[in-house]
Scaffold this motif. Structure first.
Motif, PDB file in Angstrom:
ATOM      1  N   PHE A 131      -9.867  -2.401   9.155  1.00 31.51           N
ATOM      2  CA  PHE A 131     -11.043  -2.143   8.349  1.00 31.51           C
ATOM      3  C   PHE A 131     -12.227  -2.195   9.570  1.00 31.51           C
ATOM      4  CE2 PHE A 131      -9.085  -4.759   4.705  1.00 31.51           C
ATOM      5  CZ  PHE A 131      -8.093  -3.645   4.664  1.00 31.51           C
ATOM      6  N   SER A 132     -13.356  -1.783   9.041  1.00 33.68           N
ATOM      7  CA  SER A 132     -14.595  -1.461   9.861  1.00 33.68           C
ATOM      8  C   SER A 132     -15.937  -1.812   8.616  1.00 33.68           C
ATOM      9  CB  SER A 132     -14.606  -0.078  10.259  1.00 33.68           C
ATOM     10  OG  SER A 132     -14.867   0.874   9.576  1.00 33.68           O
ATOM     11  N   VAL A 133     -16.850  -2.191   9.315  1.00 27.86           N
ATOM     12  CA  VAL A 133     -18.209  -2.593   8.504  1.00 27.86           C
ATOM     13  C   VAL A 133     -19.372  -2.096   9.604  1.00 27.86           C
ATOM     14  CG1 VAL A 133     -17.426  -4.156   6.997  1.00 27.86           C
ATOM     15  CG2 VAL A 133     -18.364  -4.811   9.340  1.00 27.86           C
ATOM     16  N   ASP A 144     -18.141  -3.614  -0.966  1.00 27.25           N
ATOM     17  CA  ASP A 144     -16.848  -3.244  -0.955  1.00 27.25           C
ATOM     18  C   ASP A 144     -16.418  -2.732   0.530  1.00 27.25           C
ATOM     19  OD1 ASP A 144     -16.559  -4.110  -3.531  1.00 27.25           O
ATOM     20  OD2 ASP A 144     -16.315  -2.061  -4.379  1.00 27.25           O
ATOM     21  N   VAL A 145     -15.402  -3.275   1.171  1.00 24.18           N
ATOM     22  CA  VAL A 145     -14.938  -2.798   2.492  1.00 24.18           C
ATOM     23  C   VAL A 145     -13.410  -2.122   2.347  1.00 24.18           C
ATOM     24  CG1 VAL A 145     -14.166  -3.455   4.826  1.00 24.18           C
ATOM     25  CG2 VAL A 145     -16.082  -4.838   3.576  1.00 24.18           C
ATOM     26  N   GLU A 146     -12.584  -2.576   1.844  1.00 20.87           N
ATOM     27  CA  GLU A 146     -11.326  -1.882   1.808  1.00 20.87           C
ATOM     28  C   GLU A 146     -10.470  -2.979   0.754  1.00 20.87           C
ATOM     29  OE1 GLU A 146      -9.718   0.631   2.473  1.00 20.87           O
ATOM     30  OE2 GLU A 146     -10.618   1.585   4.053  1.00 20.87           O
ATOM     31  N   ILE A 148      -6.544  -4.405   0.045  1.00 21.10           N
ATOM     32  CA  ILE A 148      -5.299  -4.712   0.856  1.00 21.10           C
ATOM     33  C   ILE A 148      -4.266  -4.901  -0.068  1.00 21.10           C
ATOM     34  CG2 ILE A 148      -6.248  -5.866   2.801  1.00 21.10           C
ATOM     35  CD1 ILE A 148      -5.890  -8.504   1.191  1.00 21.10           C
ATOM     36  N   ILE A 219      -5.748  -9.312   9.559  1.00 24.85           N
ATOM     37  CA  ILE A 219      -6.548  -8.360   9.237  1.00 24.85           C
ATOM     38  C   ILE A 219      -7.626  -8.212  10.374  1.00 24.85           C
ATOM     39  CG2 ILE A 219      -8.201  -7.666   7.609  1.00 24.85           C
ATOM     40  CD1 ILE A 219      -5.455  -7.370   6.783  1.00 24.85           C
ATOM     41  N   VAL A 221     -11.335  -6.716  11.238  1.00 27.27           N
ATOM     42  CA  VAL A 221     -12.413  -5.922  10.711  1.00 27.27           C
ATOM     43  C   VAL A 221     -13.228  -5.398  11.724  1.00 27.27           C
ATOM     44  CG1 VAL A 221     -14.409  -5.652   9.135  1.00 27.27           C
ATOM     45  CG2 VAL A 221     -12.492  -6.901   8.617  1.00 27.27           C
TER      46      VAL A 221
END
Length: 875
Positions: A131-133, A144-146, A148, A219, A221
């Motif tokens: 994921f990325s922010v 919201d990010v992702e 799973i 995970i 990020v």
């Protein structure tokens, strides 16, 4: 292309794909809930055998397929009761395509239509994508990010949780997950420069059994970078470059850093020079500063303050920037020679002066002060051929200091012209200038001078042993002003003639011998003997000169043997030899090589061999008993002059070390022997001091009376203890007596009786009284009379009484203390029968008193004196 044509192409592709071997499974059948949230993972196409470069497309817009084959919903989707079907197209790098049929059926129903389909079971897995922010996100939060999801959610009711960095470890409370859906959310702003990424673990649990339905999933990020940091200078902006440097000379490098993400435009820095662009240039990509031309002159401007800008985004206007000031200092080179402030300098110096400062010569130099480029070095290039001057530099002012090295003579030269050149310690560079010179005019002032010898050092050759009064030379001086020797007197400085060999005639300066000149004397060094002569004129001005007498050798010494005591060892009965060395204090040709001969009478016992010029081996010619032998040797020098030398040779048995046996023991015990001798000497010294103290201690002065003894008496006593008038210790205990008076031989008791007077052998009266026995005559009879008494005083009491008696005798005669010293007496023709009665004249054995039975005249007087003062009665 029409729709029909497109369908035809697709069919053709399908046929082609079906004809080729597929790298993926052909069918995917999955049971899912009826309502699918966005991001719900359906399944995954196995692409292991399809190579690295594959392209996937989905026929249903409700679903999305990723490059790794993962199929998930793109938005909220409802699956019909009879299920849902679509397909995935897979294309590899060669252009080949495969079709994967995907069939979805509700979890509580199984489609009868697919009962005959061939199903393949796959291992459950997580969605692996990171994921990325974005950093510095302003919100609103949570965001919201992702999503799973685990494969176990297909046939189970699950919930999710996350743990680790950003969740429950530092930094805490950055992320959270919605347990039912698996949606990951960020709760606050993050800084990429502080935390470039977050790694935590995701766990999935069966909602009913509360156990993990799949393995934990790591995970990651990633925090996306924003250009929120301006570049910074990382090193001090201090640079140094040599003046007059050529174009393109490296000055230094500006180093800068940016905290944003490396290898992006956010950290790509451009360097910009904002001033002095006519002197310097900077590389915009790496910050290297170089010179533009050769116009950098330190004497004009020593340092430059250069403004530099650094900007990220490769210098774009929307990039962030910073400014700094670089200080570029110029180092000095010797491009300026020292210059004299005037071309000619004048000064005056008095004659006959040395080591005096004559003149200060100032110069100017534009180079850096205190460096070799500024420090001046002066040299007299003309006019100092005789070495009368020398120059040095004042380290503070850089002036040239002109000194007189040797006295000047005005009578020889009144004016002097010197040419002085000034240089630097460092050579000139990058300049057309040259070293400069200046003229110095000196006037020599007149001074009344003393006489001067024609030669400061007069050398004379003289043979040694010349007769006294021999004229060896004349040493005269002249007045520098009159050029005459009239009125000058000559004297020898006494300390310069330690042997008193030479006399200087006062009026003429003639040098004559007054003692024998000996070349071998310790006063002669390298055959030379020097004296100093002083000349004094009528004005009492003086001048000195040195006479160097070179003494020539004559044959006045014969060869001698300096070490005449030699040792010849006889080891194991074999004959041996010794080396005899000879010396001659004359020089060649009056010394060696020597000739050695044995004198007559010893040729049969000794022989000579192996002469070396100054030494020879003396060897036994026959066996000899041990002892000392005198061997005469005739030694002659090269001229045949010599005399007989006596060599003392000791023949002895030697040990393995070549030392005579007796001498070896002495050598081995030498240290102990010396120590024993020192101790013995010390004991003797102490004994002498003790005897001297006893013999010279001043005694109590006693008055001798010559009464008839009518006042003395003897008292009878029957008490065991002695009375208070009786001494505690006996004076003498005769042989065979006991201390208590009970001896068997001559051991009776003696009562106190009236003291009677008696006459000595020479008619002098002796008295025995209660205070002791005194007398002035012979005490032999008295001592004999009382020698058998049982109770006598001790020897210590005897000693005190003897001292008092002797003291009295001496004071009565000549009022001087008695001492064991020599005294004059009238010679009567015969010696004294008593001999010496000094305190140190005899040392007797104190263990026995037998010697009292045979006392001779030498001790009879002393024995008479030592009789006890009191006599006590024994029990």
């Amino acid at each position: 292309m029409s729709q029909n044509e497109l369908v035809s192409v697709c069919l053709l592709l399908v046929l082609l794909c079906s004809s080729a071997e597929s790298c993926v499974q052909r069918h995917v059948q999955v049971r899912v809930p009826q309502k699918l949230q966005a991001g719900y993972v359906i399944s995954k196409v196995n692409l292991v055998d399809c190579g690295r470069h594959t392209y996937l497309t989905c026929s249903d817009p409700d679903f999305t397929v990723q490059t790794d084959g993962t199929i998930f919903t793109s938005h909220l989707t409802t699956v019909p009761d009879d299920g849902k079907s679509f397909w995935i197209w897979v294309e590899d790098a060669t252009g080949e395509m495969w079709k994967v049929d995907v069939t979805l059926s509700l979890a509580d129903q199984v489609s009868q239509k697919s009962s005959n389909a061939v199903l393949k079971r796959f291992k459950r897995r997580w969605r692996p994508l990171p994921f990325s922010v974005t950093e510095n996100d302003k919100g609103p939060f949570p965001k919201d990010v992702e999503l799973i999801a685990s494969d176990s959610s297909v046939d189970r009711t699950v919930y999710y949780s996350i743990r680790g960095m950003g969740v429950d470890t530092e930094p805490e409370n950055v992320f959270q997950v919605i347990p039912d859906s698996g949606l990951v959310r960020v709760l606050k702003t993050v800084d990429r420069e502080q935390y470039p990424k977050f790694e935590f673990m995701a766990h999935v649990y069966d909602k009913f059994t509360k156990t993990e339905s799949d393995d934990p999933l790591p995970i990651i990020v990633n925090v996306l970078d924003l250009n929120d940091n301006a570049p910074e200078f990382s090193d001090p902006l201090l640079f140094v470059v040599t003046e007059q440097s050529k174009q393109g000379t490296y000055v230094g490098k500006v180093n800068a850093t940016d905290k944003d993400e490396p290898n992006t435009l956010h950290t790509k820095i451009k360097f910009i020079l904002q001033n002095y662009t006519d002197l310097f240039t900077i590389d915009p990509s790496n910050g290297v500063i170089r010179t533009v031309n050769k116009q950098l002159d330190r004497e004009t401007q020593e340092r430059f303050f250069v403004n530099i800008e650094i900007r990220d985004m490769d210098g774009a206007m929307d990039g962030l920037s910073a400014r700094g000031v670089a200080i570029v200092s110029l180092t000095d080179i010797n491009d300026n020679p020292p210059t004299f402030r005037q071309s000619t300098f004048k000064a005056q110096v008095l004659e006959n002066q040395a080591s005096v400062l004559v003149l200060r010569i100032p110069v100017d130099d534009k180079d850096l002060k205190g460096t070799p480029n500024w420090n001046a070095v002066y040299e007299i290039t003309k006019g100092n051929e005789s070495g009368n001057f020398w120059m040095t530099t004042d380290p503070v002012t850089n002036e040239g200091l002109l000194y007189v090295a040797k006295p000047l003579d005005r009578e020889k030269q009144e004016k002097l012209n010197l040419e002085v050149t000034a240089r630097n310690q460092a050579p000139l560079v990058s300049t057309t200038g040259t070293w400069q010179t200046a003229l110095v005019e000196l006037n020599v002032g007149d001074v009344d001078e003393g006489p001067e010898f024609a030669a400061p050092i007069l050398r004379l050759k003289v043979k040694e042993n010349v007769p006294n009064g021999t004229l060896i030379g004349t040493y005269t001086a002249t007045d520098p002003e009159t050029k005459s020797s009239n009125g000058i007197r000559y004297y020898k400085i006494p300390l310069s003639d330690p042997g008193s060999w030479i006399k200087v005639e006062e009026s003429t300066g003639q040098l004559k011998t007054i003692n024998t000149i000996d070349r071998e004397s310790h006063l002669v060094i390298n055959n030379t003997y020097n004296i100093t002569v002083k000349a004094v004129d009528q004005s009492q001005k003086t001048g000195t000169g040195t006479v160097m007498i070179l003494i020539e050798d004559v044959n006045d010494n014969v060869p001698v043997v300096p070490e005449s005591n030699r040792v010849v060892c006889t080891m194991d009965g074999k004959r041996s030899s010794t080396l005899v060395d000879a010396v001659d204090y004359d020089q060649t040709p009056y010394s060696g090589p020597f000739t050695f001969e044995l004198a007559s009478g010893v040729t049969g016992k000794w022989k000579l061999k192996n002469a070396t010029g100054t030494s020879i081996i003396l060897e036994q010619a026959e066996d000899m008993p041990n002892g000392v032998y005198q061997v005469p040797l005739l030694i002659k020098d090269l001229q045949g002059v010599g005399q007989e030398q006596m060599v003392s040779v000791r023949v002895c048995d030697c040990d393995s070390d070549g030392v005579c046996s007796g001498q070896g023991v002495s050598a081995r015990l030498g240290a102990w022997g010396i120590l024993a001798m020192l101790l013995s000497l010390l004991l003797i010294l102490l004994l002498c001091l003790l005897l001297l103290f006893v013999c010279t201690t001043k005694g109590e002065k006693l008055r001798m009376t010559d009464d008839d003894g009518s006042g003395g008496m003897l008292l009878k006593s029957n008490t065991e203890a002695p009375g208070e008038e009786v001494k505690e210790t006996p004076l003498l205990i005769t042989p065979g007596s006991k201390a208590d008076g009970s001896g068997t031989k001559g051991g009776g008791t003696l009562d106190y009786q009236t003291i009677r007077s008696f006459r000595g052998g020479y008619g002098q009266q002796n008295t025995i009284g209660s205070q002791g026995m005194y007398g002035t005559g012979q005490f032999g009879n008295s001592f004999q009379k009382y020698s058998d008494m049982a109770t006598m005083e001790t020897w210590q009491t005897n000693e005190v009484y003897l001292d008092n008696k002797l003291l009295y005798f001496n004071e009565e005669d000549d009022r001087r203390f008695a001492a064991d010293v020599l005294k004059p007496y009238g010679y009567e023709g015969v010696g004294s029968p008593a001999g010496s009665v000094g305190c140190c004249s005899i040392i007797s054995d104190q263990d026995t008193l037998d010697f009292l039975d045979t006392l001779g005249p030498k001790f009879r007087t002393l024995a008479d004196v030592c009789t006890s003062k009191t006599v006590r009665r024994g029990q």
